[in-house]
Write a protein that holds these residues in place. Structure first.
Motif, PDB file in Angstrom:
ATOM      1  N   ILE A  74       0.767  -1.314  -0.056  1.00 14.57           N
ATOM      2  CA  ILE A  74       0.123  -0.059   0.049  1.00 14.57           C
ATOM      3  C   ILE A  74       0.857   1.226  -0.150  1.00 14.57           C
ATOM      4  O   ILE A  74       0.677   2.053  -0.653  1.00 14.57           O
ATOM      5  N   ARG A  75       1.969   1.410   0.869  1.00 13.87           N
ATOM      6  CA  ARG A  75       2.813   2.323   0.853  1.00 13.87           C
ATOM      7  C   ARG A  75       3.303   2.554  -0.358  1.00 13.87           C
ATOM      8  O   ARG A  75       3.528   3.841  -1.147  1.00 13.87           O
ATOM      9  N   THR A  76       4.023   1.584  -1.192  1.00  7.88           N
ATOM     10  CA  THR A  76       4.781   1.604  -2.409  1.00  7.88           C
ATOM     11  C   THR A  76       3.793   2.028  -3.576  1.00  7.88           C
ATOM     12  O   THR A  76       4.063   3.012  -4.352  1.00  7.88           O
ATOM     13  N   ALA A  77       2.345   1.453  -3.450  1.00  6.44           N
ATOM     14  CA  ALA A  77       1.319   1.926  -4.421  1.00  6.44           C
ATOM     15  C   ALA A  77       0.958   3.463  -4.121  1.00  6.44           C
ATOM     16  O   ALA A  77       1.014   4.237  -5.273  1.00  6.44           O
ATOM     17  N   ILE A  78       0.805   4.155  -2.860  1.00  6.56           N
ATOM     18  CA  ILE A  78       0.565   5.373  -2.807  1.00  6.56           C
ATOM     19  C   ILE A  78       1.655   6.387  -3.358  1.00  6.56           C
ATOM     20  O   ILE A  78       1.382   7.454  -3.966  1.00  6.56           O
ATOM     21  N   LYS A  79       3.193   5.894  -2.861  1.00  9.10           N
ATOM     22  CA  LYS A  79       3.988   6.603  -3.539  1.00  9.10           C
ATOM     23  C   LYS A  79       3.987   6.728  -4.903  1.00  9.10           C
ATOM     24  O   LYS A  79       4.222   7.861  -5.570  1.00  9.10           O
ATOM     25  N   THR A  80       3.845   5.511  -5.644  1.00  7.55           N
ATOM     26  CA  THR A  80       4.040   5.507  -7.093  1.00  7.55           C
ATOM     27  C   THR A  80       2.719   6.197  -7.600  1.00  7.55           C
ATOM     28  O   THR A  80       3.050   7.253  -8.457  1.00  7.55           O
ATOM     29  N   LEU A  81       1.688   6.092  -7.068  1.00  7.23           N
ATOM     30  CA  LEU A  81       0.489   6.966  -7.880  1.00  7.23           C
ATOM     31  C   LEU A  81       0.440   8.414  -7.553  1.00  7.23           C
ATOM     32  O   LEU A  81       0.139   9.284  -8.254  1.00  7.23           O
ATOM     33  N   LYS A  82       1.234   8.968  -6.469  1.00  5.46           N
ATOM     34  CA  LYS A  82       1.726  10.309  -6.114  1.00  5.46           C
ATOM     35  C   LYS A  82       2.465  10.874  -7.110  1.00  5.46           C
ATOM     36  O   LYS A  82       2.443  12.000  -7.367  1.00  5.46           O
ATOM     37  N   LEU A  83       3.622  10.147  -7.325  1.00  2.00           N
ATOM     38  CA  LEU A  83       4.695  10.370  -8.236  1.00  2.00           C
ATOM     39  C   LEU A  83       4.091  10.495  -9.880  1.00  2.00           C
ATOM     40  O   LEU A  83       4.639  11.516 -10.479  1.00  2.00           O
ATOM     41  N   GLY A  85       1.143  11.500 -10.207  1.00  2.00           N
ATOM     42  CA  GLY A  85      -0.033  12.464 -10.427  1.00  2.00           C
ATOM     43  C   GLY A  85      -1.293  11.855 -10.675  1.00  2.00           C
ATOM     44  O   GLY A  85      -2.344  12.460 -11.007  1.00  2.00           O
ATOM     45  N   MET A  86      -1.530  10.588 -10.112  1.00  2.00           N
ATOM     46  CA  MET A  86      -2.802  10.055 -10.102  1.00  2.00           C
ATOM     47  C   MET A  86      -3.283  10.229  -8.814  1.00  2.00           C
ATOM     48  O   MET A  86      -4.739  10.023  -8.840  1.00  2.00           O
ATOM     49  N   LEU A  87      -2.846  10.499  -7.856  1.00  7.47           N
ATOM     50  CA  LEU A  87      -3.231  10.445  -6.443  1.00  7.47           C
ATOM     51  C   LEU A  87      -2.629  11.639  -5.759  1.00  7.47           C
ATOM     52  O   LEU A  87      -1.316  11.843  -6.029  1.00  7.47           O
ATOM     53  N   THR A  88      -3.440  12.166  -4.859  1.00  9.47           N
ATOM     54  CA  THR A  88      -2.741  13.389  -3.872  1.00  9.47           C
ATOM     55  C   THR A  88      -3.211  13.090  -2.419  1.00  9.47           C
ATOM     56  O   THR A  88      -4.216  12.067  -2.428  1.00  9.47           O
ATOM     57  N   GLU A  89      -2.424  13.494  -1.499  1.00  7.05           N
ATOM     58  CA  GLU A  89      -2.788  13.196  -0.085  1.00  7.05           C
ATOM     59  C   GLU A  89      -2.950  14.602   0.430  1.00  7.05           C
ATOM     60  O   GLU A  89      -2.093  15.257   0.467  1.00  7.05           O
ATOM     61  N   ASP A  90      -3.861  14.692   1.190  1.00 12.81           N
ATOM     62  CA  ASP A  90      -4.119  16.011   1.829  1.00 12.81           C
ATOM     63  C   ASP A  90      -3.499  15.749   3.311  1.00 12.81           C
ATOM     64  O   ASP A  90      -4.041  15.276   4.170  1.00 12.81           O
ATOM     65  N   LEU A  91      -2.409  16.541   3.640  1.00 13.64           N
ATOM     66  CA  LEU A  91      -1.590  16.494   4.853  1.00 13.64           C
ATOM     67  C   LEU A  91      -2.132  17.332   5.728  1.00 13.64           C
ATOM     68  O   LEU A  91      -1.649  17.668   6.919  1.00 13.64           O
ATOM     69  N   THR A  92      -2.943  18.321   5.404  1.00 17.16           N
ATOM     70  CA  THR A  92      -3.417  19.434   6.108  1.00 17.16           C
ATOM     71  C   THR A  92      -4.452  19.001   7.168  1.00 17.16           C
ATOM     72  O   THR A  92      -4.589  19.647   8.302  1.00 17.16           O
ATOM     73  N   ARG A  93      -5.180  17.972   6.952  1.00 22.05           N
ATOM     74  CA  ARG A  93      -6.114  17.453   8.064  1.00 22.05           C
ATOM     75  C   ARG A  93      -5.467  16.591   9.022  1.00 22.05           C
ATOM     76  O   ARG A  93      -4.636  15.395   8.618  1.00 22.05           O
ATOM     77  N   SER A  94      -5.436  17.015  10.286  1.00 20.58           N
ATOM     78  CA  SER A  94      -4.751  16.500  11.264  1.00 20.58           C
ATOM     79  C   SER A  94      -5.509  15.195  11.828  1.00 20.58           C
ATOM     80  O   SER A  94      -6.453  15.140  12.650  1.00 20.58           O
ATOM     81  N   LEU A  95      -5.055  14.053  11.024  1.00 21.28           N
ATOM     82  CA  LEU A  95      -5.663  12.807  11.603  1.00 21.28           C
ATOM     83  C   LEU A  95      -4.773  11.904  12.432  1.00 21.28           C
ATOM     84  O   LEU A  95      -3.620  11.880  12.264  1.00 21.28           O
ATOM     85  N   THR A  96      -5.425  11.327  13.278  1.00 20.35           N
ATOM     86  CA  THR A  96      -4.405  10.320  13.941  1.00 20.35           C
ATOM     87  C   THR A  96      -4.573   8.644  13.614  1.00 20.35           C
ATOM     88  O   THR A  96      -5.197   8.302  12.648  1.00 20.35           O
ATOM     89  N   ASN A  97      -3.974   7.930  14.228  1.00 20.91           N
ATOM     90  CA  ASN A  97      -3.765   6.664  13.842  1.00 20.91           C
ATOM     91  C   ASN A  97      -3.416   6.447  12.603  1.00 20.91           C
ATOM     92  O   ASN A  97      -3.953   5.219  11.741  1.00 20.91           O
ATOM     93  N   GLY A  98      -2.725   6.967  11.789  1.00 19.66           N
ATOM     94  CA  GLY A  98      -2.147   6.925  10.421  1.00 19.66           C
ATOM     95  C   GLY A  98      -3.381   7.078   9.546  1.00 19.66           C
ATOM     96  O   GLY A  98      -3.071   6.674   8.400  1.00 19.66           O
ATOM     97  N   GLY A  99      -4.261   7.579   9.832  1.00 17.05           N
ATOM     98  CA  GLY A  99      -5.453   8.024   8.938  1.00 17.05           C
ATOM     99  C   GLY A  99      -4.892   9.228   7.834  1.00 17.05           C
ATOM    100  O   GLY A  99      -3.807  10.011   8.148  1.00 17.05           O
ATOM    101  N   ARG A 100      -5.355   9.049   6.725  1.00 15.06           N
ATOM    102  CA  ARG A 100      -5.105  10.055   5.811  1.00 15.06           C
ATOM    103  C   ARG A 100      -6.283  10.203   4.732  1.00 15.06           C
ATOM    104  O   ARG A 100      -7.371   9.216   4.704  1.00 15.06           O
ATOM    105  N   VAL A 101      -6.087  11.320   4.189  1.00  8.42           N
ATOM    106  CA  VAL A 101      -7.099  11.584   3.161  1.00  8.42           C
ATOM    107  C   VAL A 101      -6.607  11.550   1.674  1.00  8.42           C
ATOM    108  O   VAL A 101      -5.767  12.522   1.359  1.00  8.42           O
TER     109      VAL A 101
END
Length: 114
Positions: free
Chosen positions: A80-89, A91-107
């Motif tokens: 999953i980590r590798t897929a997210i990294k590849t998809l972000k590189l 330009g197929m996926l972005t991650e919103d780091l401004t939302r302060s989620l706990t427990n490894g949550g991500r948007v």
């Protein structure tokens, strides 16, 4: 999110997806398909509870954790980590780091979802 509404909707997957370099990475392509199926489809935002925190989700976005994604896709957390990294590189996926989620949550947001 109301699960029964999601089951009544569909996504389009164009044949030209075979020309995308990600297509030759089956685990990453599998995760991208999961992202498409998980993304919120309505123009009206919704609230999703992730680990006790309510997260506002817009069209093309979804909230998840690495553990949840791994469970739902059958992939390992490292896959999953590798897929997210590849998809972000790519330009197929972005991650919103401004939302302060706990427990490894991500948007995550699928680019050009519409």
């Amino acid at each position: 999110m109301e699960e029964h509404q999601q089951l009544d909707s569909y996504i389009k997957l164009f044949r030209k997806a075979r020309k995308n370099p990600v297509f030759k990475k089956p685990l990453t392509f599998h995760y991208f398909t999961y992202c498409l199926l998980s993304a919120w489809w309505s123009k009206e935002p919704t609230t999703f509870n992730l680990g006790g925190i309510d997260v506002l989700i817009h069209t093309g976005e979804f909230a998840t954790t690495l553990r949840r994604s791994a469970y739902e896709t059958g992939l390992s957390i490292q896959n999953i980590r590798t897929a997210i990294k590849t998809l972000k590189l790519t330009g197929m996926l972005t991650e919103d780091l401004t939302r302060s989620l706990t427990n490894g949550g991500r948007v995550l947001k699928v680019c050009n979802y519409s």
